[in-house]
Enzyme design. Structure first.
Site, PDB file in Angstrom:
ATOM      1  N   LYS B  76     -11.913  -0.254  -4.420  1.00 26.73           N
ATOM      2  CA  LYS B  76     -10.774   0.663  -4.315  1.00 26.73           C
ATOM      3  C   LYS B  76     -10.850   1.610  -5.509  1.00 26.73           C
ATOM      4  O   LYS B  76     -11.157   1.162  -6.630  1.00 26.73           O
ATOM      5  CB  LYS B  76      -9.475  -0.139  -4.331  1.00 26.73           C
ATOM      6  CG  LYS B  76      -8.213   0.700  -4.096  1.00 26.73           C
ATOM      7  CD  LYS B  76      -6.965  -0.193  -4.005  1.00 26.73           C
ATOM      8  CE  LYS B  76      -5.713   0.621  -3.724  1.00 26.73           C
ATOM      9  NZ  LYS B  76      -4.513  -0.228  -3.583  1.00 26.73           N
ATOM     10  N   SER B 151      -1.533   0.463   0.285  1.00 26.73           N
ATOM     11  CA  SER B 151      -2.284   1.569  -0.248  1.00 26.73           C
ATOM     12  C   SER B 151      -3.802   1.372  -0.194  1.00 26.73           C
ATOM     13  O   SER B 151      -4.555   2.343  -0.330  1.00 26.73           O
ATOM     14  CB  SER B 151      -1.880   1.821  -1.706  1.00 26.73           C
ATOM     15  OG  SER B 151      -2.247   0.733  -2.515  1.00 26.73           O
ATOM     16  N   SER B 175      -0.025  -3.939  -0.759  1.00 30.69           N
ATOM     17  CA  SER B 175      -1.123  -2.994  -0.548  1.00 30.69           C
ATOM     18  C   SER B 175      -2.464  -3.606  -0.178  1.00 30.69           C
ATOM     19  O   SER B 175      -3.389  -2.884   0.182  1.00 30.69           O
ATOM     20  CB  SER B 175      -1.307  -2.124  -1.793  1.00 30.69           C
ATOM     21  OG  SER B 175      -0.302  -1.145  -1.849  1.00 30.69           O
TER      22      SER B 175
END
Lengths: 482, 483, 95
Positions: B76, B151, B175
């Site tokens: 990420k 997210s 997330s």
């Protein structure tokens, strides 16, 4: 109208740790810009703080020294504001739960009276960097070497009533942090900085007047001048019908005035909240005991001991305990010579004037404690007189000999104690001044006492100062009575 | 090769069926082919991946045989990677080439993982649809008209589309778990403090936790085992040994006590999702678990409390993005204030600015007690609910999300609607307990997930339950068409 | 209690966020919606409840006082917007 000044001080002491409070960067002063600014100090994304144990230990030392309550659970908070020397946009500080709670410090005023100044709190925080305002094409340059240096912010009660008291208090804090070895006290390098909260009120009035804060005053002399100037400004302002505004002011030593810092005037809302990257710091009793056991003798304790053990006056004890280095020097001299009173007199007299004259700190004294002690020994065993000693001292200061004995030997300053030799000198003197001798013998007691000094003087002169004064007195008396 | 799980890859590499270089090349090719439809990568680091794969093959030739040696993954884009842009999907960090590696990145590299690149996400991890990225929205491989969740939407989409077998993510309010649920993956948010936050760009420091997204619980166990552990650089990281998650997988579920919070099954939950959850419960019962209803009475207060605490911390965490030392700086600032206001105003997207504003307000003079302190008290109430519940049950089970994936743009103009999607996941962040989402069926062709919560440091238990469930079901094996 | 446009301007200034005038009405409205959501908290009785800052309620670990960092200025300043002579440059700081 009679005015009373009310002063409270916030002193920022940089703690003498090797590394920063939340990072492993060095704290050395004077490095090339930004060479001691690590990822953490630069506030790089993703970086996190880890607290330096030594900073905590040093804060606790200070707390114990001012007999303050040490917080069991200490919380770091973020003080949020934007400034280019503040890389993260917040300063990690303490708000609700400072590490050091209420304590006090006794200060000795010029007239020898002791006054107790309350200390509200002392807390740990990180220092900011520096903005350099030299012109870089109309820009400022930011150096973050100082960012993250541990600070202990020491907040006093508004107990101080004059600029002189303020200076005495700052000096006492300065001495204390140096005694404790937690701050080098170098004000020129900013290791100890002072914010002065100053207000005035009509004498007898209970309520405080509106205060102005003078930021970052960095010498004892400037503290006195800045406060005096600010007091004067406030009194004149009020007497002219004006009002003191609560604001931050800056002292300009060149113009000897304070001026408003308009850029910091806007209402700040620091949005303090507990720093979520740090956990509560718990001070266990064991840690406290360990720190307490390692505390050095503090100025107050030393002063009392000097009076008790060495029989010094309160004044002498106060002067000699003002710094750890001076006190150590005095005690070394005392140990060598075994005479506290003489040691005190020489350290506070000749040695102090010598250091003052050359603007030297005691640790750079050209005359070592061993040399001075050795010299006093020679006064005590009558090898030299006090008067000759001053010559020996000057020679030592000038580096003209490794020890008092060497100087005495090389310059032939040894005192004459052989009574035969002294009698020979006296006989010469009396012979040369026969008329005065006649006159002396004819005079009454009072007149004789006056004239006696004349003969002593002549005798000392004839012996080039080396004749033992005691023996001269004794033998002269005998001969004149003769 | 792209269909292989991490565990299968480990066996294939060990058996020399293929090399790490071959595997990486195959996946890089897939990324090139399929990612334009998904936008799951912000940066593909092909050269670095090749070098890492070669190094992994060399280590294996020299006798090493770690389970992750040569395993391809991606991070990420909030994990700092030295020499590689780390953008947080924000314009303000578009030019930020990190000068250091996050601990998670370092640990996975040391284990031999090959990083193929940096994954798209909601800007600064603020969002649950992955629509707030500066680099554009990520699409859900199960239906490219739909959001993948957020997210960690790039992580989820890339793994679900078989571009990579597993990815790192971070979870501040759901997330990892929510996008895992919306893309048919398994994802675990560990106990707060289990995984180091050093180098993981902060959103809300007291809630953020890194973790893996993969297709199976077994793969999550593999990856989490390498990510977790004490890090002296993170004060909030816990100094406690990491359990052997792989060994925990095969424990039978006999006697497992499952709690179903009645608050999870009220209004707002799509009834078809409720059915999927109950079907999952039936499977677990067959595996030996017992089920009872429990209460988490303060759950309803979690969203307001979260939307104070997270923005408050974020407002302060994001102050360092000021255009002075790194990142975006506006053109020709006329003075300092202009530098700050334009760099930040132009550099941050709308949702980030919104949360900074909310947080700034919540901490400002006069409002601190009513907002921040109040939220922290509610946080304790929520934690107490869990502590109480775990006296009675071993794990808590419920839906991960109230709805399956929604259409792109559907909720982007209504932040409140998007915030409410977090209802089931944020309590675990507030309490700091571990939570896992696993595939549990489909609604209208879109995957839905079941969430499992456990007491502190019981990640092994969560992975165990999910693994046993995955031995009995095949939801997790379903792949989106076209990928 | 709803935020006015001027409150929003004040908050934006505290946070140093430049907002377009055109954005302000919409931003004010959205913030009020969010605050409406948040204000549901006020109904909760939290009397006597201690605030919880960290879920694990652990205590701070202390680091030994050692210098572990060396000078990496060149690497760190390679990603800076404006530097000169090792300093970060910003528009003039006025005290």
């Amino acid at each position: 109208m009679q005015w009373e000044t009310v002063i409270g001080l916030e002193i920022h002491a940089q703690l003498a740790t090797r590394s920063k409070i939340f990072s492993g960067s060095a704290t050395t002063f004077g490095a090339e810009p930004n060479t001691q600014a690590s990822l953490i100090d630069l506030g790089m994304p993703g970086t996190l703080p880890v607290l330096n144990e030594e900073a905590v230990r040093m804060a606790v030392k200070f707390g114990l020294a001012i007999e303050a309550e040490i917080g069991h659970t200490n919380v770091f908070a973020r003080k949020n504001y934007f400034y280019p020397d503040l890389p993260k946009g917040y300063q990690t500080s303490q708000m609700d739960k400072p590490i050091v709670g209420k304590g006090f410090l006794d200060i000795t005023l010029e007239d020898g009276t002791v006054k107790r100044i309350g200390i509200t709190r002392a807390h740990l925080e990180e220092d900011a960097g520096k903005s350099l305002h030299e012109d870089f094409h109309g820009m400022s340059g930011i150096d973050l070497n100082r960012a993250g240096t541990p600070l202990l912010e020491i907040v006093s009660e508004p107990d101080i009533r004059s600029a002189k008291e303020a200076v005495a208090y700052v000096k006492a804090i300065h001495a204390l942090v140096r005694y404790l070895g937690i701050c080098d006290g170098n004000m020129a390098e900013g290791s100890l900085r002072c914010d002065c909260n100053v207000s005035v009120r009509p004498k007898g009035q209970e309520a405080f007047g509106t205060r102005a804060e003078i930021k970052n005053v960095n010498s004892f002399r400037f503290i006195e001048r800045a406060i005096n100037h600010e007091v004067q400004r406030q009194i004149e302002l009020i007497e002219d019908g004006g009002k003191v505004v609560q604001e931050t002011r800056l002292y300009d030593p060149n113009k000897d005035e304070t001026r408003s810092m308009r850029s910091k005037e806007e209402a700040n809302d620091y949005r303090y909240f507990p720093c979520p990257d740090l956990l509560p710091v718990v001070i266990e009793p064991g840690f406290l005991d360990e720190v307490r056991a390692g505390l050095p003798e503090l100025p107050g304790e030393k002063r009392a001991r000097f009076e008790r053990e060495h029989g010094l006056s309160a004044y002498d004890a106060n002067v000699l305990s003002a710094s750890r280095e001076l006190a150590d020097y005095f005690e070394q001299v005392q140990q060598v010579c075994g005479d506290a009173k003489l040691a005190a007199n020489w350290v506070m007299g000749e040695l102090s004037s010598l250091l003052n004259k050359d603007n030297l700190e005691i640790d750079r004294s050209p005359v070592s404690a061993a040399q001075l002690g050795g010299m006093i020994l020679r006064i005590k065993d009558n090898t030299i007189s006090g008067k000759i000693a001053k010559m020996v001292f000057e020679a030592l200061a000038a580096g003209e000999g490794a020890s008092a004995d060497a100087v005495i030997e090389a310059k032939g300053l040894k005192q004459v104690t052989d009574s035969g030799a002294i009698e020979a000198v006296l006989d010469e003197v009396l012979a040369a001044n026969a008329a005065q001798v006649e006159q002396y013998r004819a005079s009454d007691e009072a007149k004789r006492a006056k004239m006696f000094g004349f003969f002593v003087g002549q005798a000392m002169k004839a012996s080039k100062g080396k004749a033992n004064p005691g023996q001269v007195n004794e033998l002269l008396k005998k001969k004149l009575e003769g | 090769m792209h269909r292989l799980t991490l565990a299968q890859i480990a066996r294939g590499l060990a058996a020399k069926d293929f090399s790490a270089v071959e595997l990486s090349e195959a996946l890089l090719a897939r990324i090139g082919q399929f990612d334009p439809q998904l936008n799951s990568f912000i940066t593909v680091t092909a050269d670095q991946a090749r070098a890492q794969a070669q190094a992994a093959d060399a280590r294996r030739a020299a006798g090493e045989n770690g389970a992750l040696l040569g395993a391809p993954i991606a991070h990420k884009d909030l994990f700092c990677t030295q020499g590689v842009r780390t953008s947080c999907a924000s314009k303000i960090l578009d030019n930020f080439v990190s000068p250091y590696d996050a601990t998670v990145v370092e640990k996975l590299a040391a284990a031999g993982c090959v990083s193929l690149g940096k994954l798209n996400m909601d800007e600064f991890a603020m969002g649950s649809a992955n629509e707030s990225s500066h680099y554009g929205p990520v699409r859900n491989p199960w239906n490219t008209e739909c959001v993948p969740g957020g997210s960690s939407g790039g992580s989820a989409a890339a793994v679900a589309a078989r571009l990579i077998p597993a990815a790192t993510g971070s979870d501040t309010g759901g997330s990892i778990r929510q996008p895992a649920a919306l893309t048919n993956l398994t994802g675990i948010k560990p106990t707060y403090g289990r995984v180091s936050r050093w180098g993981m760009i902060a959103y809300a420091s007291s809630l953020d936790q890194g973790g893996p997204l993969a297709r199976t619980a077994e793969d999550c166990a593999l990856l989490l085992g390498a990510m977790a552990g004490f890090d002296p650089k993170d004060s909030t990281c816990v100094d406690q040994p990491v359990d052997d998650y792989l060994a925990a997988l095969n424990r039978p579920l006999n006697g497992l006590r499952i709690g179903l919070p009645r608050e999870y099954f009220g209004a707002g939950l799509d009834p078809r999702l409720s059915d999927a959850v109950m079907a999952c419960v039936e499977v677990l019962k067959k595996l030996g678990a017992t089920v009872r209803e429990i209460g988490l009475p303060n759950m309803q207060h979690a969203i307001p409390a979260y939307y104070v605490i997270a923005p408050a911390e974020a407002s302060s965490n994001l102050s360092r993005f000021d255009g002075v030392r790194f990142g975006y700086r506006c053109e020709s600032p006329v003075n300092l204030e202009d530098l700050y206001k334009r760099s930040r105003g132009e550099g941050f997207g709308a949702e980030v600015k919104r949360r900074i504003m909310v947080g700034t307000y919540a901490l400002s003079a006069g409002y601190y007690d009513a907002y921040y302190l109040k939220a922290q008290k509610i946080r304790r109430l929520i934690r107490s609910d869990f502590i109480g519940a775990f006296q009675e049950v071993d794990v808590i089970l419920g839906p991960t999300t109230p709805n399956p994936a929604w259409k792109l743009g559907e909720k982007s103009s209504d932040p409140i609607a998007a915030y409410l999607e977090d209802i089931y996941t944020i309590t675990a962040n507030l309490a700091g307990i571990p939570g896992l989402s696993m595939p549990a069926g489909f609604v209208d062709g879109l995957p839905v997930g079941v969430q499992l919560l456990a007491p502190y440091f019981q990640e092994g238990r969560l992975l165990n339950v999910a693994h046993q469930y995955q031995q009995a079901t095949d939801w997790h094996q379903r792949a989106p068409e076209g990928f | 209690m709803a935020l006015e446009r001027s409150d929003v301007e004040k908050i934006a200034h505290l946070a140093r966020l430049g907002l377009d005038d055109a954005e302000l009405p919409r931003t004010t409205e959205t913030l009020n919606d969010i605050l409406g959501l948040i204000d549901r908290m006020q109904a909760v009785d939290t009397h006597g409840i201690e605030p919880l800052a960290h879920p694990l309620e652990a205590t701070q670990r202390l680091r030994p006082d050692e210098v572990t960092e060396s000078n990496r200025r060149d690497a760190y300043q390679a990603i800076a917007p404006a530097v000169e002579n090792g300093l970060y440059l910003v528009p003039k700081v006025i005290e």
